[in-house]
Scaffold this active site. Structure first.
Site, PDB file in Angstrom:
ATOM      1  N   SER A  22       0.841  -1.199   0.000  1.00  0.00           N
ATOM      2  CA  SER A  22       0.000   0.000   0.000  1.00  0.00           C
ATOM      3  C   SER A  22       0.874   1.246   0.000  1.00  0.00           C
ATOM      4  O   SER A  22       2.012   1.223   0.499  1.00  0.00           O
ATOM      5  CB  SER A  22      -0.891   0.008   1.246  1.00  0.00           C
ATOM      6  N   LYS A  58       2.542  -3.125   6.023  1.00  0.00           N
ATOM      7  CA  LYS A  58       2.783  -3.018   4.584  1.00  0.00           C
ATOM      8  C   LYS A  58       4.245  -2.691   4.283  1.00  0.00           C
ATOM      9  O   LYS A  58       4.831  -3.221   3.324  1.00  0.00           O
ATOM     10  CB  LYS A  58       1.857  -1.969   3.973  1.00  0.00           C
ATOM     11  N   TYR A  80      -1.148  -0.716  10.304  1.00  0.00           N
ATOM     12  CA  TYR A  80      -1.318  -1.026   8.888  1.00  0.00           C
ATOM     13  C   TYR A  80      -0.069  -0.621   8.112  1.00  0.00           C
ATOM     14  O   TYR A  80       0.456  -1.394   7.304  1.00  0.00           O
ATOM     15  CB  TYR A  80      -2.543  -0.293   8.354  1.00  0.00           C
TER      16      TYR A  80
END
Length: 241
Positions: A133, A150, A146
């Protein structure tokens, strides 16, 4: 770009980017082995494209390993399974950390390991694509775990490419921008929220799941034979400006 006679394992295949990958690669001739948690999503893929389906909660390491053993040897692996728990730096909880890192990073490493072991036992070759991402490159509020997951997966992708390259196994990643899955469309429907983010995209739009799926198909294909250890932004130029 035909994938006739090839087999692909796709995690998180029930929805979003994973589902778009399943539909696209099946359309191009591949046999899809779909891993997901929700039985109804899997049943839909089975009906639509004749996918082999495996229901699994990838947050459970033992279950992830069993699912990969059941999937067996394949030509390709796409790690699309991912979750997010919106917590700020000061709100981060152990539960949120375990949930996000468990699926987004640990499960992906397990599936990559299992795939690689099976490919090497068959003489090597094959390709993997991990989905990361732009959140691994830019700091977005409430994305602490998150972003860590990633960015960690991108680092792991480079190590995988280094260690597995001698076996003829290529490993790359894509880093999508906001991708308009069903859930994301609802989350970004407010122009007051989406406008400032959209303005940072030279292409003046967000990605569709199909945009990302087509980029992944390219990375799996022989056309990308010299791409290994790369992280390809699928972001309409967001990271370029």
């Amino acid at each position: 770009m035909s994938f006739a006679g090839k087999t692909v394992i796709i995690t998180g295949a029930g929805r979003g980017i994973g589902r778009a990958c399943a539909l696209l690669l099946a359309q191009r001739g591949a046999q899809v082995i779909a891993l997901a948690r929700t039985a109804s999503d899997l049943a839909r893929l089975q009906e639509e494209i004749g996918a082999r389906v495996i229901a699994v909660d990838l947050s459970d390491p033992a279950a992830a390993r069993r699912a990969m053993a059941e999937a067996g040897t394949a030509d390709f692996l796409i790690n699309s399974a991912g979750i997010n728990v919106l917590e700020s730096v000061l709100e981060m909880s152990d539960e949120g950390y375990e949930a996000v890192l468990g699926v987004n990073l640990r499960a992906a490493l397990i599936t990559c390991q299992a795939f690689a072991r099976m490919r090497i036992a068959q003489g090597g070759g094959g390709a993997m694509v991990n989905i990361t991402s732009i959140a691994g490159h830019r700091g977005f509020e409430q994305h602490l775990c998150y972003a860590a997951s990633k960015a960690g997966l991108e680092g792991a992708t480079r190590v995988l490419a280094r260690e597995l390259g001698p076996h003829g196994i290529r490993v790359n990643a894509v880093a999508p921008t906001i991708t308009l899955t069903e859930l994301a469309e609802a989350a970004w429907s407010d122009p007051a929220k989406s406008g400032p983010m959209m303005a940072r995209h030279p292409s003046a739009r967000f990605a569709s799941p199909e945009d990302v799926a087509r980029s992944i198909a390219m990375l799996l294909s022989p056309d990308a034979a010299m791409l290994n250890g790369a992280v390809v932004p699928v972001d309409g130029g967001f990271l370029a400006v």
